[in-house]
Design a protein around this motif. Structure first.
Motif, mmCIF file in Angstrom:
data_model
loop_
_atom_site.group_PDB
_atom_site.id
_atom_site.type_symbol
_atom_site.label_atom_id
_atom_site.label_comp_id
_atom_site.label_asym_id
_atom_site.label_seq_id
_atom_site.Cartn_x
_atom_site.Cartn_y
_atom_site.Cartn_z
ATOM 1 N N ARG C 178 0.816 -1.222 0.000
ATOM 2 C CA ARG C 178 0.000 0.000 0.000
ATOM 3 C C ARG C 178 0.848 1.269 0.000
ATOM 4 N NH1 ARG C 178 -2.292 -4.069 2.341
ATOM 5 N NH2 ARG C 178 -4.506 -4.533 2.033
ATOM 6 N N ARG C 200 5.472 -5.001 -4.355
ATOM 7 C CA ARG C 200 4.661 -4.463 -5.447
ATOM 8 C C ARG C 200 3.252 -4.144 -4.961
ATOM 9 N NH1 ARG C 200 2.362 -6.249 -11.213
ATOM 10 N NH2 ARG C 200 2.728 -8.420 -10.683
ATOM 11 N N PHE C 202 -0.676 -3.909 -5.101
ATOM 12 C CA PHE C 202 -1.526 -4.952 -5.704
ATOM 13 C C PHE C 202 -2.305 -4.462 -6.929
ATOM 14 C CE2 PHE C 202 -3.488 -3.714 -1.542
ATOM 15 C CZ PHE C 202 -4.513 -2.933 -2.031
ATOM 16 N N GLY C 203 -2.248 -3.157 -7.208
ATOM 17 C CA GLY C 203 -2.863 -2.640 -8.422
ATOM 18 C C GLY C 203 -1.833 -2.042 -9.371
ATOM 19 N N CYS C 204 -0.567 -2.339 -9.135
ATOM 20 C CA CYS C 204 0.508 -1.691 -9.902
ATOM 21 C C CYS C 204 1.176 -2.672 -10.865
ATOM 22 C CB CYS C 204 1.556 -1.117 -8.952
ATOM 23 S SG CYS C 204 0.897 0.237 -7.952
ATOM 24 N N ILE C 231 -1.662 -9.659 -6.859
ATOM 25 C CA ILE C 231 -2.354 -8.513 -7.441
ATOM 26 C C ILE C 231 -3.867 -8.693 -7.312
ATOM 27 C CG2 ILE C 231 -0.547 -7.993 -9.118
ATOM 28 C CD1 ILE C 231 -2.373 -9.446 -11.222
ATOM 29 N N ARG C 232 -4.561 -7.618 -7.592
ATOM 30 C CA ARG C 232 -6.019 -7.645 -7.621
ATOM 31 C C ARG C 232 -6.491 -8.170 -8.968
ATOM 32 N NH1 ARG C 232 -8.124 -4.300 -3.306
ATOM 33 N NH2 ARG C 232 -7.947 -5.908 -1.732
ATOM 34 N N PHE C 240 -5.660 -12.524 -3.079
ATOM 35 C CA PHE C 240 -4.984 -11.853 -4.188
ATOM 36 C C PHE C 240 -4.584 -12.924 -5.196
ATOM 37 C CE2 PHE C 240 -4.513 -8.970 -0.644
ATOM 38 C CZ PHE C 240 -4.820 -7.754 -1.222
#
Lengths: 333, 333, 333, 333
Positions: C178, C200, C202-204, C231-232, C240
């Motif tokens: 985050r 990393r 999770f939306g990147c 990731i999402r 995830f």
């Protein structure tokens, strides 16, 4: 490489010429205009441009759904113009039920302003243990309810072998999201003369939707309406995410009419109103909405069906938003 | 477990009582109403409900951003009411530029109907090699341009150490999508008295956005405006996907005002119009749009900035859509 | 445009020269090698290449995390080599608990083969009502437990103001998912001399992770370890999605060490084994795993913590997989 | 509600009984064990449990692909055991090409350790302008190349009308990702006696894959192999994201064999090695990999095909990883 030609004859001639030069070609003679795809071994574009009968050379597909010449393409659905100024609303239950109930719903949605009756007869089920609908045997019930109330009809066709039966009974053949890349079905629909409502697969991109449309259009059927119905993303609070930016992109890329299905995008009747208003304001040419006289008794998708009262209230809002973007509502017969 | 109390005194008393019984508690005395979170070792809910001063017991968070008592929460932004009937429009360049240009843009967006001037001074960059903006030293330029044209101002604050400087200069403190879960920043903003515009992280759910809002609200700052700006999904044709169904869900779950940022959701000026119309029709309480007098000269995000002419045309559409959902546009001073 | 220079002096000189020609530049004198970013008004690349002291000219960022000269970059974590042949395993509870329990866990994971003790002291919470951990005051407990059992320590730092306290106490500073784009924090870490474990978001994207690494590296701190943690995406059955193809892509693009956090990627202890084995086989340079002596008593994330027995069994599998890709396990002191 | 019965006779009897009580039922008499789905109007579960012949009552579907009694299900592919200890590798070109080339590739992959030859004859194309393969007329070429080198064969079947032709020619019928929810095709495959390789749709969840498997299994075909091949997520650097956590979840939920297709998950030959090693270590029962003797000459998917040399090197790694999880490689005839 995609070559646009001035006639089927040119298509055959140029195809033979390029094959002679070692290229692998696939002709689409029935497409309007005729197309010739060079799958492998294409000569330089300039050289192809110089051949007799060649109108245009495109590096990439799709073509038929994206060409912008000549303004918006309108589609005739049983005499109703889709893709013109007027916004068309299709409404009805998830699946064909008993004739009395279907007639009651048909009258209700017609009175509220819908001009097309929707109802499924063969349902796509995530697993085999749900209700599959009455099958093509339910089509006469749908046709009768629609005709009795001056509505056109739309229903989803699943199998290639059912296309003829559907084409005889309904005004608009729906391809569901799960069938968007069912190539044999798309090809078969390219050879029918009924218009097709093609829904975007929930895991497919805008370009894949346009490519699927080209599968139909290149077969000779020029009447395709596209439909957004939500995509798979990560928000657990909704069944699908309704990607309004992809919808806007789609409107930029194609002149085919684009409808929206707010019911499946939301999966929740409480969210249908906001999605509907938003889609109309953003430029949707039509809507397909689930409505049931008693949602609690629906055999499938009961969470997302609007009551007739809720649908009537929504249509009042739709009329106001439509007017604010200078569009009337299409009227039933 | 989350306990809602009638006073800070009850909060302290019930907290001490539960600690004595072995629970691990965290009090939020400054929140309105005061809250007591039981992190571990909670007794049965019925037992807690019986304690003096306990108003409500909630099994799950968030609470402050989701409670529905008392109608919509309005937020005062320098005298402008956000979250009431009127729709508020913030517009301006991606980043503060020279004063002359910023003044020209300010006048242009004000004349078109905006009531808030947006401009960044510290930019969040994906890598360190882009332009970072003038820093907090650019705030006076923004304040002056806004005041001169009767506009309020909004700008993104990145660091906890900058909060005071921003709170002195701008009317609305923006938390960018990449900072939505920057907990120290949220906590710090909970202790300021300026309203906060909290953007949803592009990989975060609706509930995570509401949880982030609770981080601010529980600190005692009751003025939070939420903002949708697009999420990460799979469509390669847009920078972000604007999930209208999640937006509709958010409007169901909270009474805090919800704005929309169509510029970042689209990443493409050609799509901004459709998103804006759609968002207003779906219930957005405000907009924040990138506008530049010469987008080709913008130092950042030039693809998504509207020209002043395009913005003026868009505002005419916004007024019509807003009227169709019975909402006026907020006026600048 | 990014210019790579042979010395800080060249960096200053070329920067002054380009500024004189009207460009907007940002120098990174402390980076190794020194870099000069041309944010706007860059002259043609060939012209820049001709200037004295210019080593290379790159059209796009990031640079420091992606340059491939000189083989893999190893990072020294308290004397332990990360990114060399040996695979490093960090294990421990989600958060620092009482010293006795932490000591017990430390001994257990060390005996099973871990060489780093992980434990959080300030937890990032989705909403403010969960347990936030003991705060930086819990760092001595962590350091003591680690030292007593010959382990290095790693813990997540949230706020810029806490960086010094963490740098004094732990061997490796973790940036949580985050916080991956918390630019002030990244910049602050660029000026510390402790190695950083950068997770990393999770939306990147992979490139955004590398850009975040460049934020640290360009500040002068050359010791960055990257970490994949899921990731999402749309699968509701996991917390995830652990994108192994992006992990493989990351290994192609960078020579920085890459760790994997199977616990957060799975969110479920039953899936941790498969993810761990898969990641090691695919090339992970290290692991960070949640382990608790009594998961049911953990104050946070109890579903994903392995028991000491399960961790011990997993480490036996890790040794076998590591051997199959010719890598030993790093040993504790 | 799903009722598991002890015999087809009980299925018919209980179905008649519940219909008499007003329920809407759908019998699956050919499924093993026989199933009765109660679509609407189900009586209380306890009451159903008391009826003669009822073995179990399940609230939710799917059932056949998820039941855990009796250990892993093995599938016989032309005499080769899939889902047992040995890992099975299928390899070959994207599409059937000329016989000489296909024979060369067949020998190459066999020598490297593959036991199944893969090659498509009808390709699913995103748009109609690519090469569609030779059609079912190419099946004899595939069969001959496979038999000549002691390999089994697998090829994707697209249309219901092609199922018989494929079932006569190949050992394993592949359902592609885009056809995973082609219900008429799944039903048709439920009535063949050839084993089916069912790939997960790139926008579909694990449970939807299991539901699709139940569509086949409930028709009476008990030989289904599942296959992961990547999902749609947001990483632009890969064609699809290979979600290793969903793969691990799938292995938890089903005892059907699960294969992995690293070629389509990566879309890039350079990433295939890491994905393959990771999948085997995580528990994959088999692989299906694209291999071409001259990838630059492949008519489709050339970026993701391995050369024979690269495949041979990969198989050496696969053997080592497989040994590390105590699994041998299946041998060709």
């Amino acid at each position: 490489m995609l070559i646009v030609l001035d006639s089927p004859q040119s298509c055959a001639r140029v195809g033979a010429h390029l094959t002679g030069e070692g290229a692998l070609v696939e002709p689409f003679t029935d497409a309007r205009p005729p197309l010739l795809a060079v799958v492998a071994g294409a000569p330089p574009a300039e050289q192809v441009r110089g051949l007799a009968g060649v109108v245009d050379v495109r590096p990439a597909a799709p073509y038929l759904s994206t060409r912008h010449a000549g303004g918006p393409r309108t589609v005739d659905v049983g005499g109703l113009v889709v893709g013109g100024d007027a916004i068309v609303v299709a409404a009805g239950p998830c699946s064909v039920d008993d004739p009395t109930r279907l007639g009651r719903i048909a009258r209700g949605v017609r009175d509220a302003g819908a001009s097309v009756l929707r109802a499924g007869v063969t349902k796509v089920r995530t697993n085999p243990y749900g209700w599959n609908g009455p099958g093509p045997g339910g089509l006469p019930t749908l046709r009768q309810a629609a005709q009795q109330h001056g509505l056109r009809s739309v229903s989803e066709v699943l199998g290639v072998d059912d296309v003829d039966a559907f084409a005889e009974s309904v005004d608009l053949l729906q391809v569901g999201a799960r069938s968007m890349q069912n190539i044999p079905l798309l090809r078969r629909l390219g050879r029918t003369r009924r218009p097709v409502l093609l829904k975007r697969g929930f895991g497919c991109t805008v370009d894949e939707l346009l490519g699927a449309a080209d599968h139909i259009l290149s077969g000779g059927n020029t009447d395709v309406i596209l439909c957004e119905r939500g995509i798979r993303a990560f928000e657990p609070g909704v069944r699908f995410s309704f990607d309004l930016s992809a919808f806007a992109l789609l409107k930029e890329r194609t002149r085919l009419p684009v409808w929206v299905d707010p019911s499946h995008a939301a999966g929740d009747a409480r969210l249908v109103g906001a999605l509907t208003r938003g889609a109309i304001a953003a430029g949707a040419d039509g809507l397909i909405v689930e409505v049931h006289d008693e949602p609690a008794h629906a055999r499938s998708d009961r969470e997302q069906a609007l009551t007739l009262d809720a649908f009537t209230a929504l249509m009042a809002e739709v009329r106001r938003i439509a007017a604010a973007v200078d569009r009337p509502l299409a009227e039933a017969r």
